[in-house]
Motif scaffolding. Structure first.
Motif, PDB file in Angstrom:
ATOM      1  N   ARG B  71      41.336  23.457  57.184  1.00  0.00           N
ATOM      2  CA  ARG B  71      40.199  24.369  57.327  1.00  0.00           C
ATOM      3  C   ARG B  71      39.001  23.872  56.518  1.00  0.00           C
ATOM      4  O   ARG B  71      37.880  23.816  57.030  1.00  0.00           O
ATOM      5  CB  ARG B  71      40.625  25.756  56.864  1.00  0.00           C
ATOM      6  N   ARG B  73      38.421  20.894  55.628  1.00  0.00           N
ATOM      7  CA  ARG B  73      37.980  19.604  56.138  1.00  0.00           C
ATOM      8  C   ARG B  73      37.251  19.720  57.479  1.00  0.00           C
ATOM      9  O   ARG B  73      36.287  18.989  57.717  1.00  0.00           O
ATOM     10  CB  ARG B  73      39.220  18.693  56.297  1.00  0.00           C
ATOM     11  N   CYS B  74      37.684  20.659  58.345  1.00  0.00           N
ATOM     12  CA  CYS B  74      37.217  20.626  59.743  1.00  0.00           C
ATOM     13  C   CYS B  74      36.471  21.872  60.222  1.00  0.00           C
ATOM     14  O   CYS B  74      35.776  21.807  61.232  1.00  0.00           O
ATOM     15  CB  CYS B  74      38.410  20.424  60.682  1.00  0.00           C
ATOM     16  N   ALA B  75      36.649  23.018  59.550  1.00  0.00           N
ATOM     17  CA  ALA B  75      36.120  24.264  60.122  1.00  0.00           C
ATOM     18  C   ALA B  75      34.606  24.356  59.941  1.00  0.00           C
ATOM     19  O   ALA B  75      34.046  23.757  59.026  1.00  0.00           O
ATOM     20  CB  ALA B  75      36.810  25.469  59.479  1.00  0.00           C
TER      21      ALA B  75
END
Lengths: 418, 418
Positions: B71, B73-75
Motif C-alpha cells: 500500500r 509503495r503503490c497506492a
C-alpha cells in the motif's frame, strides 16, 4: 518467448486480469477480497495491481479449511445454526455505498466435508445463506462490480487428479485454470473481448426470440423448461451503468443463462456430470418435474444429501436458472471434472435448483419480491447448478404460439454464430 | 517432565490460557480473532480450544504486513485517508450485541514502516482511529470481554535480537513471551490468580488513598500528575458484571493504571526506554508540561514522528493514562526492549498521550463525554504509552490537603505488599 510463460508471470496475469478486466476497477474504489489461506500469493499480487490501478483500499478476508474441520470436530451442536451476521451486514453496508467492490478467490477442497453429518452441513449452509442474503442480493443485482477467479489449492488439485502426486496435481490444475481463464495467449483482454462478443451474439439472438419455453431432449431427458415473463438472457460481461463500467463476474465463463418460470417446468431430466456439493459427489441424478416442482428426485450416489437440499425450503425443489453451454466449450473439451461449480457449470448446459437472479429479468432489479414471483422468478435460500447438457442433448425453443425452433443440436449451437 | 515443555505444548497452553482465562469464554459465545498471517498455528489452536469450551463461532481476521508495505509503495495518495469503516462498524455491532468477544494476537514488525513518509503514517493512523472509535470504546468499556496475547513473528524477533540468526531470534522471543505470559510453570491459571491478587492489593491500596496527584522524581524528571476526580486504579483482571465473568485483557500484564487530570500535569519528564511507534524508535524524549499540556517536547531520535503525533488533535498533547510498574517486574528484569507496547509498558511506570479510559473512573462508563471531561478525562484519537519509570524513579502520592506519602522508592513499591 517460450510457448508457456513461467508460473509467476501467469499468476501475475491472472491477478491483473481479475482486478482490471474482471472487476472493472476505477480510481478511488475499495475492494473486499475473499480468499482461502492457501491463496496468499495471489492475494498479494491482486493487492499490488489494485493499488497500482488506483484503489484506495484492499481488505482481504481469509478462510481456513482447517478451522472449518475443527468446528465440525469440536464445536457444540448449537454452532451449526450460527453465522457471522455482523460481517455479512458490514459487507452489505459496504456494497450499498457503491464504493466497495467484491473480489473472490475460489479454491475449496471439494471433499472437505465428506463424512460430516449432512444435517449439520445443511443447517450451516442455511444459517450462512440467511445471514448473507442481503449481501448476496446486492451482488447478484450488480449494485457493485464483482469478480471470482480460481486458485489451485493442493486439496482441490488432489481431488481433481487423485492418481497424481500433489505437486503434479497442482501444476496440472493450474494449467487448466490458466487456460480456462484465458490468460495464456498473447493478449488476455483481447481474447476475453472476442469471447464476450460471441456470448453477446448468443444472448441477443435468444432475447430477440423471447421463447416461451425450452425443450431439452436426449438420453433419459425430455424436459420442458418454461421461461419467466420478461426473462432476459445474460452472458459474459455485466451491463455497464451510469455509475459503473462493466465487470466480468465469472472467470472462466462460457454460459448464457436466464430465469425459468418456477411453475412451468415439466418432464424428466438426468444429470450428465457429477455435482460436487459440500464435500459430496452427487451422481446420476434423475428428476421428474410437474408444474415446476421436482415431484420425484433421486441420485444413485449422494441421495441423502440431495434430499436434504430439496427440503431446505419451498423454493428449493423449483428452478431458478437455466443455462446453455456448448459441448465444444474449452472446459468441456478438457475432459476434467473440476468438482467446482465455477468450472463445471461452464462445461455443460445446466439448470439450478433455488433462487432466481432478478438481473435475468427485464427491469427485475427494480421489482418487489411479489412482482418477481408473479413473473415466475423462484425464491429460495439455495442456488445449486447441476449439469444436464452433453453432446447428445438437443434444445428447441418453443414460442408462445407453440412453434418451435432449433437452438442446440447434439450439444452445439444452431441458428446463431458459435 | 523436562524443565521446559516442548514448543507445541507451550503454544497450546498459551492458546488455552488466552481463550479460557484471558477471554473468560462461556458456552454460546462467539469470537472475532484478529491476527497477523504468520500466527496461523496459534489461531488454529485457539479456534480448537474455543470450540471445545463451547464457543458457537470463531471468525479470524488476518492482517498481512506485505499488503501494508505494498500500500505504501503503490497506492494513490488518497488511500492514506481511508479505513474500512464498514468492518469497524460491523465489529462494533457485534460487540454491542454482547455475544461476540474480541481476541487478538500481536506480532507486529516494529520496523515495518521505517522510512515511510511520517505524514502518511499519521494520516492512516488517524483514519483508522476515526473509523474504529466506536468499536474501541465498546472494548475499553468492557461491553464485551477481550484479550490480547503475543506471537513471535520472525520480523519482530529480528528487531528484538538483531544480532541473532532468524530461527534463534524467534526461539529467544518465544521464550520471553511464554515466560512473561506465565504459561511455563506447573499451573498457569494458579500463577495468574496469585499475580492478579497482588495487582488487586495495589489497586485497593491506591483507591483507598484517593490521591490528588502523583509526584515522579528522578534523573531529568520532576513531574506532578494530577489525578482525575473519581479516578479508579485498575490492574489485572477486569471487573466481572452481572452479564459477564472477569477477563484478563492483557497477557502479559504487570501495571496498575488510572486516569490523570488533563489540565493538572506540570513539570518535566524524560523517557527511560525507547518508544517503538509505527516503525520508528523514538528515543530520549523530553517533555515540559504546563497546566496539563505538553508545551515543549523533543526527542533525540524520531523527533519528526513525535511532533506529528502531538499534532493529531487537541488532546494528543495531554495525558490519558498514568501507570505504575515496579522495576522488579519480570519483563523489566528480562532486560529486553520488545519494541511493543504490550510488553514494554509492563517493564516500567509510564504515561500515555491521548485518550483516557472511562473504565478508570468511578461510574465513568455511564458518563457522557462532557461529564468525563469535567472530571478531567482527556479525549483524543490517539493513545500512546511511553515509559518514564526505572530503578532511579520515586513516586509520592499527594493528598488533597497537600500531605504526601511514598508510593514507590527507587522504582519499587512501598506501603503496599509487592
Amino acid at each position: 518467448m517460450p510457448d508457456v510463460l513461467p508460473f509467476d508471470q501467469r499468476l501475475d496475469r491472472l491477478a491483473e486480469l481479475a482486478v482490471r478486466f474482471g472487476l472493472g476497477l476505477r480510481k478511488g474504489d475499495e475492494i473486499i477480497l475473499g480468499a482461502p489461506l492457501e491463496a496468499v500469493p495471489l492475494v498479494r499480487r491482486m493487492t499490488e495491481h489494485a493499488y497500482k490501478a488506483g484503489a484506495n483500499l484492499v481488505t482481504p478476508l481469509y478462510t481456513d479449511s482447517v478451522d472449518q474441520l475443527t468446528r465440525f470436530r469440536c464445536a457444540p451442536d448449537s454452532s451449526f445454526d450460527v453465522a457471522p451476521k455482523w460481517l455479512s451486514d458490514g459487507m452489505a453496508a459496504a456494497y450499498r455505498s457503491g464504493k466497495v467492490l467484491r473480489l473472490a478467490i475460489y479454491g475449496e477442497d471439494p471433499t472437505l466435508l465428506k463424512g460430516q453429518d449432512p444435517g449439520r452441513v445443511a443447517r450451516l449452509n442455511r444459517a450462512r445463506s440467511m445471514a448473507g442474503r442481503e449481501m448476496l442480493e446486492l451482488l447478484t443485482k450488480f449494485t457493485v462490480n464483482w469478480c471470482i477467479v480460481a486458485y489451485a489449492t493442493p486439496a482441490w488439485a488432489k481431488a481433481v487428479f487423485p492418481a497424481l502426486p500433489e505437486d503434479e496435481a497442482v501444476a496440472r490444475l493450474w494449467d487448466a485454470i490458466f487456460a480456462a481463464s484465458r490468460v495464456d495467449g498473447p493478449d488476455p483482454v483481447a481474447n476475453w473481448e472476442a469471447h464476450n462478443a460471441a456470448l453477446h451474439a448468443r444472448t441477443e439472438w435468444l432475447n430477440r426470440r423471447r421463447f416461451h419455453a425450452l425443450h431439452f431432449r436426449g438420453p433419459g431427458t425430455d424436459l420442458r423448461v418454461g421461461l419467466a415473463e420478461g426473462h432476459r438472457w445474460i452472458g459474459g460481461a455485466s451491463m455497464p451503468t451510469a455509475d459503473r463500467p462493466a465487470c466480468n463476474p465469472n472467470i472462466p465463463s462460457e454460459e448464457v443463462f436466464t430465469t425459468p418460470h418456477k411453475d412451468r417446468v415439466d418432464g424428466t431430466v438426468v444429470s450428465t456430470k457429477p455435482l460436487s456439493y459440500q464435500g459430496t459427489l452427487i451422481e446420476d441424478i434423475e428428476v421428474r418435474f410437474a408444474a415446476g416442482r421436482a415431484v420425484e428426485a433421486r441420485a444413485r450416489v449422494g441421495n441423502e444429501v440431495l434430499q436434504k437440499v430439496l427440503e431446505t425450503d419451498e423454493g428449493a425443489a423449483r428452478l431458478g436458472e437455466v443455462a446453455l453451454v456448448p459441448h465444444s466449450s474449452p472446459i468441456s473439451q478438457s475432459g476434467l471434472l473440476f468438482q467446482s461449480t465455477l468450472f463445471d457449470e461452464n462445461a455443460a448446459s445446466h439448470i439450478a435448483f433455488g433462487q432466481a437472479y432478478s438481473v435475468a429479468l427485464s427491469n427485475g432489479d427494480a421489482m418487489a419480491p411479489v412482482e418477481l414471483a408473479a413473473r415466475g422468478a423462484n425464491s429460495s435460500l439455495i442456488h445449486i447448478d447441476w449439469m444436464i447438457g452433453s453432446g447428445e442433448i438437443s434444445v428447441d425453443g418453443i414460442a408462445a404460439d407453440g412453434t418451435t425452433e432449433a437452438v442446440m443440436k447434439q450439444g452445439e449451437w444452431v441458428g446463431v454464430a458459435g
